[in-house]
Design an enzyme around this catalytic site. Structure first.
Site, PDB file in Angstrom:
ATOM      1  N   ARG A   1      -2.365  -9.195  -8.564  1.00 60.03           N
ATOM      2  CA  ARG A   1      -2.199  -7.526  -7.832  1.00 60.03           C
ATOM      3  C   ARG A   1      -1.357  -6.817  -8.376  1.00 60.03           C
ATOM      4  NH1 ARG A   1      -2.925 -11.545  -5.226  1.00 60.03           N
ATOM      5  NH2 ARG A   1      -4.909 -10.744  -5.643  1.00 60.03           N
TER       6      ARG A   1
ATOM      7  N   TYR B   1       0.969 -12.259  -7.534  1.00 57.45           N
ATOM      8  CA  TYR B   1       1.982 -10.485  -8.111  1.00 57.45           C
ATOM      9  C   TYR B   1       1.550  -9.877  -9.721  1.00 57.45           C
ATOM     10  CZ  TYR B   1       4.757 -10.339  -3.736  1.00 57.45           C
ATOM     11  OH  TYR B   1       4.768 -11.226  -2.584  1.00 57.45           O
TER      12      TYR B   1
ATOM     13  N   GLN C   1       4.060   0.971   3.442  1.00 58.74           N
ATOM     14  CA  GLN C   1       4.459   0.268   3.610  1.00 58.74           C
ATOM     15  C   GLN C   1       4.140  -0.896   2.540  1.00 58.74           C
ATOM     16  OE1 GLN C   1       3.586  -2.071   7.716  1.00 58.74           O
ATOM     17  NE2 GLN C   1       2.486  -0.534   8.497  1.00 58.74           N
ATOM     18  N   ASN C   2       3.027  -0.040   1.519  1.00 61.19           N
ATOM     19  CA  ASN C   2       1.895  -0.214   0.660  1.00 61.19           C
ATOM     20  C   ASN C   2       3.073  -0.271  -0.753  1.00 61.19           C
ATOM     21  OD1 ASN C   2      -0.065  -0.705   2.255  1.00 61.19           O
ATOM     22  ND2 ASN C   2      -0.801   1.653   1.575  1.00 61.19           N
ATOM     23  N   VAL C   3       2.446  -1.163  -0.774  1.00 62.35           N
ATOM     24  CA  VAL C   3       3.122  -1.162  -2.911  1.00 62.35           C
ATOM     25  C   VAL C   3       3.190  -1.050  -3.573  1.00 62.35           C
ATOM     26  CG1 VAL C   3       4.612  -3.840  -2.088  1.00 62.35           C
ATOM     27  CG2 VAL C   3       2.334  -3.816  -2.967  1.00 62.35           C
TER      28      VAL C   3
ATOM     29  N   GLY D   1      -3.562   3.151   9.089  1.00 63.50           N
ATOM     30  CA  GLY D   1      -3.846   1.992   8.725  1.00 63.50           C
ATOM     31  C   GLY D   1      -2.981   1.070   8.926  1.00 63.50           C
TER      32      GLY D   1
ATOM     33  N   ILE E   1      -7.115   8.740  16.286  1.00 67.28           N
ATOM     34  CA  ILE E   1      -8.235   8.835  15.016  1.00 67.28           C
ATOM     35  C   ILE E   1      -8.791   7.392  14.916  1.00 67.28           C
ATOM     36  CG2 ILE E   1      -9.295  10.184  13.295  1.00 67.28           C
ATOM     37  CD1 ILE E   1      -7.199  11.758  13.774  1.00 67.28           C
TER      38      ILE E   1
ATOM     39  N   HIS F   1       9.114  -1.422   1.140  1.00 68.33           N
ATOM     40  CA  HIS F   1       8.391  -2.389   1.546  1.00 68.33           C
ATOM     41  C   HIS F   1       8.736  -3.011  -0.185  1.00 68.33           C
ATOM     42  CE1 HIS F   1       6.339  -3.515   5.003  1.00 68.33           C
ATOM     43  NE2 HIS F   1       7.808  -3.511   5.922  1.00 68.33           N
TER      44      HIS F   1
END
Length: 223
Positions: free
Chosen positions: A56, A53, A86-88, A169, A208, A104
């Site tokens: 990241r 992490y 859902q992205n951190v 996405g 799309i 999340h």
């Protein structure tokens, strides 16, 4: 003002240089997901998880929001926009979006391993020996596999009031996030932006089949 609810996944940030969650063989940056994204993995090898992490987090601090993030922020002038991600990462916020719920967790926050509600901003590396104010090791503020998703009820409540739902996405394979679409009113218009969409999405969804940036350009012409 109509309520536009947006569900975003890894494809939203991919064009900013954030790698998608995991590749086709199930590995995440060369690691088994359970080694670096589960309480068991953290108990077994906390240094590996913290280093994963830390990498990241450093990457996140080196990238910027893309045109899709900015287009969503611009929609706040004409819609009440709620983003459930859902992205951190914090790219939605950096682009100017003001109502973002992180299902999340958030990479730029840390929390106590003793009290999961003891959460605080954190932009540096986390190392073994970094302690919360009460003397307990801290960890990334990330919802790992096997852990509850504390904000799922709030996300459901948001979806229940949507006039328009936009999904961007995401493979719609990670639960409970993938179930949120089912809570939107039947009258809501639903759009799905993804170059590799999930199969069998239903006839009521307008697809799309584009990456996030070009898909958002098409979306703004439709809504």
């Amino acid at each position: 003002m109509k309520h536009l609810v947006v569900l975003t996944g890894a494809g939203m940030s991919a064009e900013s240089g954030i790698k998608t969650f995991r590749d086709a063989n199930g590995l995440w940056e060369g690691h088994d997901v359970m080694e670096v994204a589960s309480p068991i993995g953290f108990a077994k090898n906390p240094e590996l998880v913290l280093d994963f992490y830390n990498q990241r987090r450093r990457q996140l601090l080196s990238v910027s929001p893309n045109l899709a993030h900015r287009a969503l922020a611009d929609l706040e002038t004409t819609y009440q926009v709620s983003i459930i991600t859902q992205n951190v990462d914090d790219l939605h916020e950096r682009a100017g979006s003001t109502n973002v719920l992180h299902l999340h967790g958030e990479l730029l926050k840390a929390r106590s391993t003793y009290n999961e509600t003891d959460v605080f901003p954190w932009k540096a590396d986390i190392k073994l020996g970094d302690l919360c104010q009460k003397g307990h090791q801290i960890r990334p503020h990330i919802v790992w596999f096997g852990e509850a998703v504390p904000l799922i009820d709030e996300a459901i409540n948001i979806c229940q009031t949507a006039d328009i739902l936009v999904i961007i996405g995401t493979s719609l394979q990670v639960y409970p996030a993938a179930s949120l679409m089912a809570y939107t009113p039947k009258s809501a218009r639903v759009y799905y932006i993804d170059p590799h969409p999930a199969p069998n999405i239903g006839n009521h969804i307008q697809l799309i089949a584009e990456k996030a940036t070009t898909g958002m350009q098409k979306l703004t012409a439709l809504i």
